[in-house]
Design a protein around this motif. Sequence first.
Motif, PDB file in Angstrom:
ATOM      1  N   PRO A 159      -1.579   6.679  11.943  1.00 57.72           N
ATOM      2  CA  PRO A 159      -2.069   5.450  12.571  1.00 57.72           C
ATOM      3  C   PRO A 159      -2.115   5.587  14.090  1.00 57.72           C
ATOM      4  N   ARG A 171       3.294   6.690   3.827  1.00 60.44           N
ATOM      5  CA  ARG A 171       2.258   5.660   3.855  1.00 60.44           C
ATOM      6  C   ARG A 171       2.449   4.679   2.717  1.00 60.44           C
ATOM      7  N   PHE A 172       2.416   3.422   3.098  1.00 63.04           N
ATOM      8  CA  PHE A 172       2.546   2.354   2.124  1.00 63.04           C
ATOM      9  C   PHE A 172       1.271   1.526   2.163  1.00 63.04           C
ATOM     10  N   GLU A 173       0.709   1.308   0.992  1.00 61.76           N
ATOM     11  CA  GLU A 173      -0.511   0.498   0.931  1.00 61.76           C
ATOM     12  C   GLU A 173      -0.343  -0.605  -0.094  1.00 61.76           C
ATOM     13  N   GLU A 174      -0.714  -1.781   0.327  1.00 59.37           N
ATOM     14  CA  GLU A 174      -0.629  -2.906  -0.591  1.00 59.37           C
ATOM     15  C   GLU A 174      -2.026  -3.481  -0.749  1.00 59.37           C
ATOM     16  N   THR A 175      -2.474  -3.526  -1.968  1.00 54.40           N
ATOM     17  CA  THR A 175      -3.794  -4.136  -2.178  1.00 54.40           C
ATOM     18  C   THR A 175      -3.644  -5.346  -3.073  1.00 54.40           C
ATOM     19  N   ARG A 201       0.954  -1.697  -5.230  1.00 50.00           N
ATOM     20  CA  ARG A 201       1.608  -1.051  -4.086  1.00 50.00           C
ATOM     21  C   ARG A 201       1.605   0.448  -4.302  1.00 50.00           C
ATOM     22  N   LYS A 202       1.184   1.127  -3.245  1.00 46.75           N
ATOM     23  CA  LYS A 202       1.139   2.590  -3.331  1.00 46.75           C
ATOM     24  C   LYS A 202       2.030   3.202  -2.263  1.00 46.75           C
ATOM     25  N   TYR A 203       2.811   4.173  -2.701  1.00 46.85           N
ATOM     26  CA  TYR A 203       3.704   4.868  -1.773  1.00 46.85           C
ATOM     27  C   TYR A 203       3.315   6.342  -1.766  1.00 46.85           C
ATOM     28  N   LYS A 230      11.425   0.600   3.699  1.00 46.92           N
ATOM     29  CA  LYS A 230      10.380  -0.295   3.185  1.00 46.92           C
ATOM     30  C   LYS A 230      10.957  -1.168   2.067  1.00 46.92           C
ATOM     31  N   ASN A 306       5.475  -6.994   9.054  1.00 45.91           N
ATOM     32  CA  ASN A 306       4.302  -6.215   9.472  1.00 45.91           C
ATOM     33  C   ASN A 306       3.028  -7.049   9.566  1.00 45.91           C
TER      34      ASN A 306
END
Length: 306
Positions: A159, A171-175, A201-203, A230, A306
């Motif tokens: 980032p 990397r954490f992604e939340e969709t 949620r993806k880690y 996290k 965040n």
Amino acid sequence: MKTSDGKIFCSEKCYQASLPLCSVCQKMLSGSFFRSKDGKNLYCSEKCLSTTWPSCSLCKKKVKEGTMLIGAGGKNFFCGKCAELPRCFCCDMPAKCAKLKDGRFICPECAKTAVMEEQDIIAIIKEVRLKMNEKLSMSTDHQIEYKVVDFVELSKLVPEKQEGIELGLFRFEETNEKTISTKSTIAGDTITKVEDEKISRKYAIYVLYGMTKDKLIEVAAHELAHDWMKASYPRIADLKVKEGFAEYAASKVNALYGRESMNGRMQDNPSDIYGGGYRFIAGIAKKGEDNLKAFLEKYNKDSPGN
Ligand SMILES: [Zn+2]
Ligand SMILES: [Zn+2]
Ligand SMILES: [Zn+2]
Ligand SMILES: [Zn+2]
């Protein structure tokens, strides 16, 4: 005999005995000589004086001036010439490096134990995760995807707000997927709207190939600490606290593997986020792990998220 500064001697012999000696070769000093910085020691020649100079940690030459550089093994001194050499991506020290396919430089020492294969790298990360669970009670139930990347791929993922590039990345992604569907009965007279919200949620942890095993363990611990944070303190967004804690956790893992010497780099790191963060967190933990836990809990509660 009378000397130029007015002292009187009965003989040449007595005069000679009064002369100061070279601190290195013990020769009597007359005429011009060199003095140490603190003035306490005298030297007959630059050759004798040069024995007191520091030696370059790479070419071993003794030099009057050079540069102190911070790397994986802590501080090291280099002569001007060696300091100009390309720096190894892994230990951050200048050396006669080889070039990896993605343009990174690696020193001969690090190249000896570099872990290149994806399956070996992932096995080491998993081992570190297990160790952090067992010895540090740091575990999460996240399904982490481990990805081995080169420098170009990693740079693209980092980032913008992040200062500098790490050798790995968490990397954490939340969709948030919202699906709206309509249902009607057979007769067609009732229509119900069904809203379905699915949060996924993806880690993921990305690491560079080619690190030494020691460095890979440290980097894995750092990224796994981000994952743990996290889960445990998700609202903390302050980079200095996040990176400082990840470095602190990595220092604990280094110690578990008997490599406290690697922690000198963190202690001396001039970066405000990484070095400053580490010193800040380590300072709190010095008063006990409970003190650190209490700090993180409170900080998490007071953080905007965040
Ligand atoms: Zn001498
Ligand atoms: Zn040198
Ligand atoms: Zn190296
Ligand atoms: Zn980090």
